[in-house]
Design a protein around this motif. Structure first.
Motif, PDB file in Angstrom:
ATOM      1  N   VAL A  27       0.816  -1.210   0.000  1.00 30.33           N
ATOM      2  CA  VAL A  27       0.000   0.000   0.000  1.00 30.33           C
ATOM      3  C   VAL A  27       0.850   1.261   0.000  1.00 30.33           C
ATOM      4  CG1 VAL A  27      -1.861  -1.180   1.234  1.00 30.33           C
ATOM      5  CG2 VAL A  27      -0.163   0.109   2.535  1.00 30.33           C
ATOM      6  N   ILE A  32      -4.121   0.528  -2.242  1.00 30.28           N
ATOM      7  CA  ILE A  32      -3.451  -0.737  -2.557  1.00 30.28           C
ATOM      8  C   ILE A  32      -2.856  -0.637  -3.957  1.00 30.28           C
ATOM      9  CG2 ILE A  32      -3.753  -3.227  -2.861  1.00 30.28           C
ATOM     10  CD1 ILE A  32      -6.151  -3.009  -0.928  1.00 30.28           C
ATOM     11  N   VAL A 357      -7.420   0.087   1.978  1.00 30.23           N
ATOM     12  CA  VAL A 357      -7.195  -1.030   2.900  1.00 30.23           C
ATOM     13  C   VAL A 357      -8.509  -1.485   3.529  1.00 30.23           C
ATOM     14  CG1 VAL A 357      -6.072  -1.721   5.055  1.00 30.23           C
ATOM     15  CG2 VAL A 357      -4.815  -0.359   3.383  1.00 30.23           C
TER      16      VAL A 357
END
Length: 412
Positions: A27, A32, A357
């Protein structure tokens, strides 16, 4: 220079995972930028065990491949076996099979809706949906004797008939779920928080869905009109003319995301209610088994050389069972299972790229994954990366077992 990306492992043990699998994300901040999915934590060797038993024993073993789809694997199993053996289930049995399969689809879709709500922190909705799901489980228990692992199907038919009391209870459940589904549609599709957390999340284009070979609601949410019940109809489905449910037919557009999958599953519950109602209204009379004597069935298997493929549209997507009987024993010489999670997990990588995330649990849950369904084999490597042969692995396993027994003072 400071490091700009960080590594976040999710699994194989994690609160968002109901079964073991590993998602490794790289990340930048909350975004991501790289993802890898590692499988192989739940291998049980079921196919190998199934080829060491007779066909009836293996049928009940197939029911244990997946708890939620505990009718889907036996359904594909009996269809494939019947093709290999050249037998056909009686019409009444075919309709009963279809009723049970659609009851399971309803409970599975409601379960999925509750899980998705849970993964975004909407636990009051989880509890409400699962309360509604109980009526289906009670109904399945009434008909089959159990809430899960129903032991209902048999090669050449079904093991139990539908009684008038069962049909009455099914009609009552149909009335209940028409109202309950309308309530679910109002809550899931109109709630602004739910829409904000699913619209644009876990998104797949039609082209990417085709490339990844995704199946079931995941494929239909991307606009693909695929459904085994429509494309290669079997049993009562051949009389019903099932049509794949896709977002463009409901709202006129396709995003291929978590919200569209919700659309598909909610409307498939209503489709299942229509199918069940048709089946009980048109339930044929007659026997429920082509070969009622199980000894005679096993003798036929032992004398038969043939192969067949059984396909069923499970709640998660198509389930495929391949069989080969070689005429020397009363069980399959070859048994190969392909479950929908094996295909659908491939979508996690593209769906997670660019996501945040906090979206990882939703993306993981949106395909309704079953880890035990998709594992194929276990590969063991040494520290240098060399694959260890079977004989060496077996030898080391025996040595370890004997060592542990000695340490524990176990004599046998």
């Amino acid at each position: 220079m400071a490091k700009s990306t960080y590594y976040i492992p999710v699994g194989p043990i994690h609160p968002a995972l109901k079964e073991p699998i590993r998602v490794e994300a790289e990340v930048e901040g909350e975004k991501i930028v790289k993802v890898d999915v590692k499988r192989g934590f739940a291998h049980r060797g079921i196919e190998y065990m199934g080829m060491k038993r007779n066909a009836i024993q293996t049928l009940y073993l197939s029911e244990r491949i997946c708890g939620i789809c505990s009718i889907s694997h036996p359904y594909a199993f009996v269809l494939g076996s019947e093709k290999a053996l050249g037998i056909e289930a009686p019409p009444r049995a075919q309709y009963i099979r279809t009723v049970i399969a659609e009851l399971e689809r309803i409970h599975s879709h409601i379960l999925w809706l509750g899980v998705i709500a849970h993964e975004m922190g909407f636990d009051s909705l989880l509890f409400w949906t699962w309360k509604g799901r109980e009526k289906i489980l009670d109904l399945l228990e009434l008909i089959t004797g159990n809430r899960i692992n129903y032991s209902m199907y048999m090669i050449g038919g079904v093991r139990r008939d539908l009684k008038e009391s069962h049909i009455k209870a099914i009609r009552e459940a149909i009335d209940y779920y028409w109202k309950f589904t309308e309530q679910m549609k109002e809550i899931f599709l109109s709630d602004p928080v739910y829409k904000a957390r699913t619209r644009g999340v876990a998104q797949l284009s039609k082209e990417l869905a085709l490339k990844l070979n995704v199946v079931g609601p995941v494929a239909r949410a991307a606009g693909l009109r695929i459904d085994v019940r429509q494309d290669t109809p079997y049993d009562a489905y051949a009389d019903i003319d099932v049509k794949a449910i896709v977002p463009q037919d409901i709202v006129g557009e396709v995003y291929g995301d978590g919200y569209d999958i919700t659309l598909v599953r909610l409307y498939e519950i209503e489709q299942s209610l229509d199918i069940i109602e048709y089946c009980i209204d048109n339930l044929p009379e007659g026997k429920i088994l082509a070969i009622p004597n199980y000894v005679a069935l096993l003798n036929k298997i032992k004398k038969t050389q043939g192969e067949g493929i059984g396909m069923h549209e499970a709640p998660r997507g198509e389930v495929i069972h391949y069989f080969k009987y070689d005429g020397t024993r009363d069980g399959p010489a070859v048994w190969k299972v392909v479950a929908p999670s094996y295909n659908n997990i491939n979508s996690w990588g593209p769906a997670l790229l660019g996501a945040e995330v906090a979206d990882i649990p939703i993306v993981v849950a949106y395909i309704d994954p079953c880890m035990c369904c998709n594992d194929r084999m276990a590969v063991v490597k040494d520290s240098s990366g060399k694959v260890l042969p079977y004989d060496l692995i077996r030898k080391k396993a025996i040595e370890k077992t004997m060592r542990i027994k000695k340490e524990l003072g176990v004599r046998k």
